[in-house]
Write an enzyme that holds these catalytic residues in place. Sequence first.
Site, PDB file in Angstrom:
ATOM      1  N   GLU A 168       0.862  -1.184   0.000  1.00  0.00           N
ATOM      2  CA  GLU A 168       0.000   0.000   0.000  1.00  0.00           C
ATOM      3  C   GLU A 168       0.899   1.234   0.000  1.00  0.00           C
ATOM      4  O   GLU A 168       1.775   1.381   0.853  1.00  0.00           O
ATOM      5  CB  GLU A 168      -0.899  -0.027   1.248  1.00  0.00           C
ATOM      6  CG  GLU A 168      -1.912   1.094   1.251  1.00  0.00           C
ATOM      7  CD  GLU A 168      -3.146   0.780   2.097  1.00  0.00           C
ATOM      8  OE1 GLU A 168      -3.409  -0.406   2.386  1.00  0.00           O
ATOM      9  OE2 GLU A 168      -3.850   1.733   2.469  1.00  0.00           O
ATOM     10  N   ARG A 169       0.686   2.086  -0.983  1.00  0.00           N
ATOM     11  CA  ARG A 169       1.527   3.302  -1.144  1.00  0.00           C
ATOM     12  C   ARG A 169       2.989   2.947  -1.394  1.00  0.00           C
ATOM     13  O   ARG A 169       3.892   3.649  -0.929  1.00  0.00           O
ATOM     14  CB  ARG A 169       1.429   4.247   0.053  1.00  0.00           C
ATOM     15  CG  ARG A 169       0.037   4.476   0.573  1.00  0.00           C
ATOM     16  CD  ARG A 169      -0.868   5.039  -0.445  1.00  0.00           C
ATOM     17  NE  ARG A 169      -2.252   5.087   0.015  1.00  0.00           N
ATOM     18  CZ  ARG A 169      -3.275   5.277  -0.801  1.00  0.00           C
ATOM     19  NH1 ARG A 169      -3.097   5.414  -2.099  1.00  0.00           N
ATOM     20  NH2 ARG A 169      -4.489   5.329  -0.335  1.00  0.00           N
ATOM     21  N   GLU A 292     -10.689   4.301   9.073  1.00  0.00           N
ATOM     22  CA  GLU A 292     -10.865   3.981   7.653  1.00  0.00           C
ATOM     23  C   GLU A 292     -11.447   2.580   7.456  1.00  0.00           C
ATOM     24  O   GLU A 292     -10.973   1.801   6.635  1.00  0.00           O
ATOM     25  CB  GLU A 292      -9.530   4.134   6.915  1.00  0.00           C
ATOM     26  CG  GLU A 292      -8.961   5.537   7.093  1.00  0.00           C
ATOM     27  CD  GLU A 292      -7.693   5.807   6.291  1.00  0.00           C
ATOM     28  OE1 GLU A 292      -6.913   4.871   6.091  1.00  0.00           O
ATOM     29  OE2 GLU A 292      -7.514   6.964   5.883  1.00  0.00           O
ATOM     30  N   LYS A 367       0.662  10.866  13.451  1.00  0.00           N
ATOM     31  CA  LYS A 367       1.160  11.452  12.199  1.00  0.00           C
ATOM     32  C   LYS A 367       1.563  12.901  12.452  1.00  0.00           C
ATOM     33  O   LYS A 367       0.951  13.571  13.285  1.00  0.00           O
ATOM     34  CB  LYS A 367       0.094  11.398  11.111  1.00  0.00           C
ATOM     35  CG  LYS A 367      -0.190   9.980  10.634  1.00  0.00           C
ATOM     36  CD  LYS A 367      -1.083   9.958   9.391  1.00  0.00           C
ATOM     37  CE  LYS A 367      -1.352   8.500   8.999  1.00  0.00           C
ATOM     38  NZ  LYS A 367      -2.129   8.358   7.765  1.00  0.00           N
ATOM     39  N   ASP A 372      -3.118  14.045   7.011  1.00  0.00           N
ATOM     40  CA  ASP A 372      -2.563  12.836   6.404  1.00  0.00           C
ATOM     41  C   ASP A 372      -1.369  13.143   5.509  1.00  0.00           C
ATOM     42  O   ASP A 372      -1.515  13.120   4.283  1.00  0.00           O
ATOM     43  CB  ASP A 372      -3.679  12.149   5.580  1.00  0.00           C
ATOM     44  CG  ASP A 372      -3.358  10.706   5.280  1.00  0.00           C
ATOM     45  OD1 ASP A 372      -2.398  10.183   5.856  1.00  0.00           O
ATOM     46  OD2 ASP A 372      -4.087  10.112   4.464  1.00  0.00           O
ATOM     47  N   GLU A 400       3.690   9.554  -0.618  1.00  0.00           N
ATOM     48  CA  GLU A 400       2.306   9.300  -1.037  1.00  0.00           C
ATOM     49  C   GLU A 400       1.641  10.530  -1.656  1.00  0.00           C
ATOM     50  O   GLU A 400       1.078  10.455  -2.747  1.00  0.00           O
ATOM     51  CB  GLU A 400       1.496   8.813   0.167  1.00  0.00           C
ATOM     52  CG  GLU A 400       0.026   8.620  -0.155  1.00  0.00           C
ATOM     53  CD  GLU A 400      -0.785   8.130   1.030  1.00  0.00           C
ATOM     54  OE1 GLU A 400      -0.203   7.791   2.070  1.00  0.00           O
ATOM     55  OE2 GLU A 400      -2.019   8.081   0.898  1.00  0.00           O
ATOM     56  N   TRP A 550     -14.662  12.495   3.754  1.00  0.00           N
ATOM     57  CA  TRP A 550     -13.284  12.261   4.210  1.00  0.00           C
ATOM     58  C   TRP A 550     -12.714  13.430   5.021  1.00  0.00           C
ATOM     59  O   TRP A 550     -11.693  13.287   5.698  1.00  0.00           O
ATOM     60  CB  TRP A 550     -12.359  11.975   3.014  1.00  0.00           C
ATOM     61  CG  TRP A 550     -12.607  10.628   2.428  1.00  0.00           C
ATOM     62  CD1 TRP A 550     -13.410  10.337   1.365  1.00  0.00           C
ATOM     63  CD2 TRP A 550     -12.076   9.373   2.884  1.00  0.00           C
ATOM     64  NE1 TRP A 550     -13.413   8.982   1.125  1.00  0.00           N
ATOM     65  CE2 TRP A 550     -12.599   8.364   2.049  1.00  0.00           C
ATOM     66  CE3 TRP A 550     -11.222   9.004   3.922  1.00  0.00           C
ATOM     67  CZ2 TRP A 550     -12.289   7.011   2.215  1.00  0.00           C
ATOM     68  CZ3 TRP A 550     -10.901   7.654   4.085  1.00  0.00           C
ATOM     69  CH2 TRP A 550     -11.443   6.676   3.245  1.00  0.00           C
TER      70      TRP A 550
HETATM   71  C1  GCU Z   1      -3.583   7.198   4.374  1.00  0.00           C
HETATM   72  C2  GCU Z   1      -3.250   6.276   3.260  1.00  0.00           C
HETATM   73  C3  GCU Z   1      -3.771   4.894   3.501  1.00  0.00           C
HETATM   74  C4  GCU Z   1      -3.290   4.398   4.859  1.00  0.00           C
HETATM   75  C5  GCU Z   1      -3.666   5.391   5.919  1.00  0.00           C
HETATM   76  C6  GCU Z   1      -3.061   5.069   7.259  1.00  0.00           C
HETATM   77  O1  GCU Z   1      -4.951   7.445   4.390  1.00  0.00           O
HETATM   78  O2  GCU Z   1      -3.742   6.780   2.060  1.00  0.00           O
HETATM   79  O3  GCU Z   1      -3.316   4.068   2.473  1.00  0.00           O
HETATM   80  O4  GCU Z   1      -3.826   3.166   5.136  1.00  0.00           O
HETATM   81  O5  GCU Z   1      -3.181   6.669   5.586  1.00  0.00           O
HETATM   82  O6  GCU Z   1      -2.082   5.729   7.617  1.00  0.00           O
HETATM   83  O7  GCU Z   1      -3.531   4.195   7.950  1.00  0.00           O
END
Ligand code: GCU
Length: 833
Positions: A168-169, A292, A367, A372, A400, A550
């Site tokens: 992912e990413r 998410e 973070k 984000d 990203e 979002w």
């Molecule tokens: C962002 C990212 C996702 C990731 C998420 C996270 O939204 O786009 O791919 O899962 O961060 O940090 O959990």
Amino acid sequence: MFPDENGIDGWLRYAPLSSELASQFKRYGNIIALRNDESSPVRTAAKEIQHGLKRILNQEANIGHDLITGSQVEGPATIVIGTVNSFSHAGGDVSHIAQLKEDGFWLHGDDYDNVQILGQNERGALYGAFAFLMLLAQGKQCPSAHVSNPSAPIRWVNQWDNLDGSIERGYAGPSIFFRDMVVQDDLTRVSQYARLMASVGLNGIIVNNVNSHHDLLSPRNLAGLGRIANAMRPWGVRIGVALFFDTPKILGGLSTSDPLDPGVIAFWDKITAQLYQHVPDLIGYLIKANSEGQPGPLTYGRTLADGANMFADALKRHGAGVVVYRAFVYNHHLDESNWKNDRANAAVEYFKDMDSLFEDNVLVQIKYGPIDFQVREPTSPLFAHLRKTPTIIEFQVAQEYLGQQSHVCYLPPLWKTILDFDLRVDGKPSLVRDIVSGERFGWNQSGYAAVVNVGSDSTWLGSHLAMSNLYAYGRYTWDPTSNEVDVIQDWTRLTFSSHSTVVDTVTSISMESWPTYENYTGNLGIQTLCEITKTCHYGPRPDAADGNGWGQWTRADAHAIGMDRTVATGTGYAGQYPVEVAEKFEKVKTTPDDLLLWFHHVPYTHKLKSGKTVIQHFYDAHYEGAANAQTFAPRWKAIQGLIDDSRFQHVLFRLVYQAGHAIVWRDSINEFYKAKCSIPDEQGRVGNYPWRIEAESMDLTGYAVVPITPFEAASGGKAIITTSNDKPGTAKYTVPFESGVYNIAVNYYDHLGGTSQYKLFVGGQLIGEWAGDLSKVLLHDFSDLRDGHSATRITFDTVHVNKGDVIELIGTPDGTELAPIDYVSFLPPGLVD
Ligand code: GCU
């Protein structure tokens, strides 16, 4: 001239010094390693030094294990490596060595060039060995009595690798850890990764995606995790895993994953015991929950602390691991019509009252900004709220939202805006770097994590230049006060060359790269204006921020833009900061321009501190950013012949691509806001492109005009595509410009679903042919649509053109990619359209 390199050794190439420089070094004959078992970082350090001496100085050194006390004065010099304690036990004098912190080291070259590399622990010895080698590789002598301690004990990376091998990413090919739902058999790359990490002091890794999968904990994978740990241990890198909260239900077959349920507790207890059997030095668990769409304790009516403590207890029963609970908990179905709603508020709202409720082996990972990983965000205010619960700051080396390694973006200048930020907790100095080091609130476990996402491409990150961010990340975790220019210069000397042209070129491009990227992607704190609702987070899509749950809203309408996050009239977010900071962000007057639209909703005509209006700043910044991006490739060309051609061409290709995509960004954003607010660009640039020939105005055979959605992703809102998916189309036009030399640019769309072929003729001469295969070259997924992600440009320099020549573009479609073309530009040299 220089043999081609593929990047696999990163900055640890140990290129030979010139014979003149090499002759200034003593001959190192012996390496004494004060430990010699397989997994010992001291043994690794000795072997690394032996390898480095051979490469850098062409010297052969022996490795022994018995310390000869007293300085060796004649003959070849000796390098001793071990811990301070082992050195002392072997009879060495340690009285002059200052107290070291965990992982710290002492590096000392004596008058006879004998070297002592002594760590507080074995990892420290390895870090000292790398420090010695990286100086040597830059032609620098070993310092004397040099003490080096890390700023924080936790210096980890996070990989977002999925069990199926995707990342992912990830923008550098498939995982080096997993394939087909299991841990890979061959973990050579994993050891190589650990070597790179260790060289910059990184000591831990979460090996799988925060969006985890229950199969991670299958018996076969538990054994596989043991193998990963074994591969990394000699480099002092310990592993941990990210857990899927509902594993008890899905893998364990239980009816619930409620953290207070005895069956669930027993399940995690058993799994934890099994994991410790395979990984006795496990660093612990990383938890993404209630975020998410992920399940979590809230799913079962429990608190976040209940969830975290369940894992914490299991770890305590079996070992010394910690639970790292991510603060990235938010509702992604927020109601946009309520102007009080704000995703940025979520972390503090969820965590502020939890501070005293967590077990003592729980840390919260935050973070750097409250949304984000955007191109600019204020520091997360949660760092000011957790005083008992130690925190880890989360950065992203994976770019990203910052060009996905296809745009150069050197990140330390961004990181410094966060690390050097003073939160003024209780009216006292509270720099973020002093909070995460543990100093400000007196923690002994806290620090850093970064999402890195290396892949199996030999460049690790998909771009040689992007590796400066991984190197810099390690350097900053060790010393967050590092100077960003020193860091990029050290990296450049190690990675490419010490030649001053190379160092100057890489430094200047890198140092300009983040402000440049910010300028053309989203300035004044509006965030990176990319597509956020689909998965790709890459190209321009300014309307995507709004109109969904979002919560990355810009609230742009015809008159005004920005989020009102004030306490007085907005979401109240500014009030989450300690009072001195809150007061500053509460007022437009005291909010810095670069965060204005983050905190305030203002008319497009609002005057900034610079004297420009918001909208004119948008136009100008996008022009400035895109114009500067045009300079990177020509500047890079100065180093042709000074480094190997393979890496030279690789970077050149990306810089040329970036220049084209920066123009796509500039035009998309500017056109979008011009249409939105109807205020023209004072300089008349937006919407006025005198050197362009729109594809839709050309004579078309086998091509048809289509509207592009969103309109701003095409010049004039339209493009052409072939009318069939197996026959070429042709677009012709008579050159209306005066005869002369031009750089010809063709803007087209290179999306997934096929590899179209193109040919460009001018006056009957073939000027160039190319394929729409960018995703294969750049190693990340573009969209499968004609949009701001797939829009791209190819340029043919210095073409002699006569007025009246016919230009002819032939596009051959493939699959669902119908050789789409947007426009052709004829640019007099030096002019950017
Ligand atoms: C962002 C990212 C996702 C990731 C998420 C996270 O939204 O786009 O791919 O899962 O961060 O940090 O959990």
